[in-house]
Design a protein around this motif. Structure first.
Motif, PDB file in Angstrom:
ATOM      1  N   GLN A   1      43.494 -42.673  25.483  1.00 42.67           N
ATOM      2  CA  GLN A   1      43.173 -43.809  26.331  1.00 42.67           C
ATOM      3  C   GLN A   1      44.401 -44.652  26.650  1.00 42.67           C
ATOM      4  OE1 GLN A   1      42.309 -47.447  24.989  1.00 42.67           O
ATOM      5  NE2 GLN A   1      41.800 -46.970  22.894  1.00 42.67           N
ATOM      6  N   SER A   2      45.569 -44.294  26.147  1.00 41.71           N
ATOM      7  CA  SER A   2      46.751 -45.137  26.351  1.00 41.71           C
ATOM      8  C   SER A   2      47.233 -45.138  27.796  1.00 41.71           C
ATOM      9  CB  SER A   2      47.882 -44.691  25.427  1.00 41.71           C
ATOM     10  OG  SER A   2      47.538 -44.939  24.092  1.00 41.71           O
ATOM     11  N   GLY A   3      47.076 -44.028  28.493  1.00 40.52           N
ATOM     12  CA  GLY A   3      47.475 -43.964  29.900  1.00 40.52           C
ATOM     13  C   GLY A   3      48.872 -44.495  30.135  1.00 40.52           C
ATOM     14  N   ALA A  18      58.337 -59.157  23.542  1.00 41.08           N
ATOM     15  CA  ALA A  18      56.934 -59.555  23.354  1.00 41.08           C
ATOM     16  C   ALA A  18      56.249 -58.658  22.323  1.00 41.08           C
ATOM     17  CB  ALA A  18      56.186 -59.503  24.681  1.00 41.08           C
ATOM     18  N   ARG A  19      55.200 -59.181  21.722  1.00 48.25           N
ATOM     19  CA  ARG A  19      54.381 -58.434  20.772  1.00 48.25           C
ATOM     20  C   ARG A  19      53.496 -57.441  21.544  1.00 48.25           C
ATOM     21  NH1 ARG A  19      54.152 -63.925  19.336  1.00 48.25           N
ATOM     22  NH2 ARG A  19      55.081 -64.343  17.311  1.00 48.25           N
ATOM     23  N   PRO A  20      53.102 -56.332  20.893  1.00 52.24           N
ATOM     24  CA  PRO A  20      52.256 -55.342  21.585  1.00 52.24           C
ATOM     25  C   PRO A  20      50.955 -55.940  22.112  1.00 52.24           C
ATOM     26  CG  PRO A  20      52.965 -54.505  19.440  1.00 52.24           C
ATOM     27  CD  PRO A  20      53.453 -55.904  19.534  1.00 52.24           C
ATOM     28  N   GLU A  21      50.294 -56.779  21.330  1.00 51.72           N
ATOM     29  CA  GLU A  21      49.005 -57.342  21.758  1.00 51.72           C
ATOM     30  C   GLU A  21      49.189 -58.287  22.944  1.00 51.72           C
ATOM     31  OE1 GLU A  21      44.777 -57.588  21.428  1.00 51.72           O
ATOM     32  OE2 GLU A  21      46.270 -56.141  20.778  1.00 51.72           O
ATOM     33  N   GLU A  22      50.318 -59.004  22.981  1.00 49.44           N
ATOM     34  CA  GLU A  22      50.593 -59.890  24.119  1.00 49.44           C
ATOM     35  C   GLU A  22      50.718 -59.079  25.403  1.00 49.44           C
ATOM     36  OE1 GLU A  22      53.103 -63.283  21.640  1.00 49.44           O
ATOM     37  OE2 GLU A  22      54.197 -61.684  22.663  1.00 49.44           O
ATOM     38  N   LEU A  23      51.355 -57.926  25.314  1.00 46.42           N
ATOM     39  CA  LEU A  23      51.539 -57.074  26.486  1.00 46.42           C
ATOM     40  C   LEU A  23      50.261 -56.324  26.848  1.00 46.42           C
ATOM     41  CD1 LEU A  23      55.061 -55.711  25.564  1.00 46.42           C
ATOM     42  CD2 LEU A  23      54.521 -57.454  27.285  1.00 46.42           C
ATOM     43  N   ALA A  24      49.543 -55.858  25.847  1.00 42.52           N
ATOM     44  CA  ALA A  24      48.313 -55.097  26.109  1.00 42.52           C
ATOM     45  C   ALA A  24      47.298 -55.917  26.884  1.00 42.52           C
ATOM     46  CB  ALA A  24      47.709 -54.610  24.789  1.00 42.52           C
ATOM     47  N   SER A  63      36.766 -57.323  28.308  1.00 44.15           N
ATOM     48  CA  SER A  63      37.400 -56.265  27.515  1.00 44.15           C
ATOM     49  C   SER A  63      38.892 -56.505  27.289  1.00 44.15           C
ATOM     50  CB  SER A  63      37.217 -54.915  28.210  1.00 44.15           C
ATOM     51  OG  SER A  63      37.886 -54.928  29.470  1.00 44.15           O
ATOM     52  N   HIS A  64      39.515 -57.314  28.128  1.00 47.29           N
ATOM     53  CA  HIS A  64      40.959 -57.548  28.014  1.00 47.29           C
ATOM     54  C   HIS A  64      41.306 -58.988  27.653  1.00 47.29           C
ATOM     55  CE1 HIS A  64      41.363 -53.533  29.410  1.00 47.29           C
ATOM     56  NE2 HIS A  64      42.665 -53.613  29.283  1.00 47.29           N
ATOM     57  N   ARG A  65      40.353 -59.725  27.163  1.00 47.09           N
ATOM     58  CA  ARG A  65      40.637 -61.082  26.713  1.00 47.09           C
ATOM     59  C   ARG A  65      41.070 -61.028  25.261  1.00 47.09           C
ATOM     60  NH1 ARG A  65      36.103 -63.686  29.778  1.00 47.09           N
ATOM     61  NH2 ARG A  65      36.758 -63.272  31.908  1.00 47.09           N
ATOM     62  N   LYS A 109      39.593 -52.126  23.003  1.00 48.90           N
ATOM     63  CA  LYS A 109      39.800 -52.781  21.713  1.00 48.90           C
ATOM     64  C   LYS A 109      39.398 -51.854  20.574  1.00 48.90           C
ATOM     65  CE  LYS A 109      39.383 -57.462  23.430  1.00 48.90           C
ATOM     66  NZ  LYS A 109      38.656 -58.724  23.433  1.00 48.90           N
ATOM     67  N   ASP A 110      40.155 -51.926  19.486  1.00 50.75           N
ATOM     68  CA  ASP A 110      39.819 -51.153  18.293  1.00 50.75           C
ATOM     69  C   ASP A 110      38.803 -51.926  17.447  1.00 50.75           C
ATOM     70  OD1 ASP A 110      41.258 -53.155  16.990  1.00 50.75           O
ATOM     71  OD2 ASP A 110      42.859 -51.828  16.297  1.00 50.75           O
ATOM     72  N   PHE A 111      38.497 -51.428  16.258  1.00 52.52           N
ATOM     73  CA  PHE A 111      37.473 -52.077  15.436  1.00 52.52           C
ATOM     74  C   PHE A 111      37.914 -53.445  14.925  1.00 52.52           C
ATOM     75  CE2 PHE A 111      39.943 -49.512  12.555  1.00 52.52           C
ATOM     76  CZ  PHE A 111      40.061 -50.295  11.413  1.00 52.52           C
ATOM     77  N   HIS A 112      39.217 -53.775  15.050  1.00 53.57           N
ATOM     78  CA  HIS A 112      39.710 -55.111  14.699  1.00 53.57           C
ATOM     79  C   HIS A 112      39.696 -56.049  15.907  1.00 53.57           C
ATOM     80  CE1 HIS A 112      41.060 -53.934  10.720  1.00 53.57           C
ATOM     81  NE2 HIS A 112      41.735 -52.931  11.242  1.00 53.57           N
ATOM     82  N   GLY A 113      39.304 -55.527  17.073  1.00 48.93           N
ATOM     83  CA  GLY A 113      39.292 -56.334  18.286  1.00 48.93           C
ATOM     84  C   GLY A 113      40.649 -56.442  18.962  1.00 48.93           C
ATOM     85  N   LYS A 114      41.567 -55.519  18.649  1.00 45.24           N
ATOM     86  CA  LYS A 114      42.924 -55.545  19.217  1.00 45.24           C
ATOM     87  C   LYS A 114      43.050 -54.483  20.306  1.00 45.24           C
ATOM     88  CE  LYS A 114      44.550 -58.606  16.347  1.00 45.24           C
ATOM     89  NZ  LYS A 114      44.844 -59.927  16.834  1.00 45.24           N
ATOM     90  N   LEU A 115      43.550 -54.902  21.459  1.00 41.82           N
ATOM     91  CA  LEU A 115      43.799 -53.951  22.549  1.00 41.82           C
ATOM     92  C   LEU A 115      44.931 -52.991  22.218  1.00 41.82           C
ATOM     93  CD1 LEU A 115      43.520 -56.242  25.691  1.00 41.82           C
ATOM     94  CD2 LEU A 115      42.178 -54.186  25.239  1.00 41.82           C
ATOM     95  N   SER A 116      45.909 -53.453  21.462  1.00 38.42           N
ATOM     96  CA  SER A 116      47.073 -52.623  21.157  1.00 38.42           C
ATOM     97  C   SER A 116      46.873 -51.756  19.919  1.00 38.42           C
ATOM     98  CB  SER A 116      48.307 -53.511  20.958  1.00 38.42           C
ATOM     99  OG  SER A 116      48.128 -54.379  19.855  1.00 38.42           O
TER     100      SER A 116
END
Length: 177
Positions: A1-3, A18-24, A63-65, A109-116
């Motif tokens: 799903q990374s595309g 930037a942090r991965p989650e900030e960019l994701a 989904s991207h918030r 988002k993964d099971f922790h709620g993180k997009l990255s």
């Protein structure tokens, strides 16, 4: 799903720190053309639907918030000319033509709620497949590399901290990398 994230997240981390989650969680509207900085990325909180009465951000799907790590993480980061040369503006136009509102619409988002989160795991598997076994070589290495290059260039610690989204002024977080 990374595309497209499999290319752009490491490159953006390298050139922005930037942090991965900030960019994701970047929205296309976060790429801003300004009079002085040329292009920049606005790294801001993207709250959930319950918070929309406080924030005018309904173009970004739920989904991207995401929320940022701390208040110092909210910042504007200049876009290096190298990112433009690598095709960042063409990529954004390609996304807009497909009616996307976020940089990485395929991330979930993964099971922790993180997009990255899923992307970070993908990156770890990919680097091992390339034969990179050093456990210190992780996705965050791109962020740390940016910090190291700015230090070599003589950028004062207080500006490093602002750029990396730590705190303002001098302090131990940035110095401790």
């Amino acid at each position: 799903q990374s595309g497209e994230a499999s290319y752009w997240i490491p490159v953006l981390m390298y050139y922005t720190g930037a942090r991965p989650e900030e960019l994701a969680g970047l929205a296309l509207s976060d790429l801003v053309k300004g009079p002085k900085l040329s292009w920049s990325l606005s790294i801001v909180d993207r709250p959930c639907d319950d918070d929309l009465d406080l924030f005018d951000d309904d173009e970004v799907p739920e989904s991207h918030r995401r929320t940022l790590k701390n208040a110092g993480s909210i910042r504007r980061v200049p876009v290096a000319q190298e990112l433009i040369d690598l095709g960042l503006l063409r990529y954004v136009e390609w996304l807009r033509a497909r009616k996307a509102t976020v940089f990485f619409p395929t991330l979930k988002k993964d099971f922790h709620g993180k997009l990255s989160g899923s992307f970070s795991k993908f990156f770890g598997r990919h680097k091992r497949a390339l034969g990179i076994k050093d456990k210190r070589k992780v996705l965050y290495s791109f962020r740390h590399c940016m910090k190291d290059m700015l230090e070599v260039a003589g950028v004062p610690s207080k500006y490093l901290q602002r750029l990396l989204g730590h705190t303002t002024g001098d302090g131990k977080v940035t110095d401790g990398y």
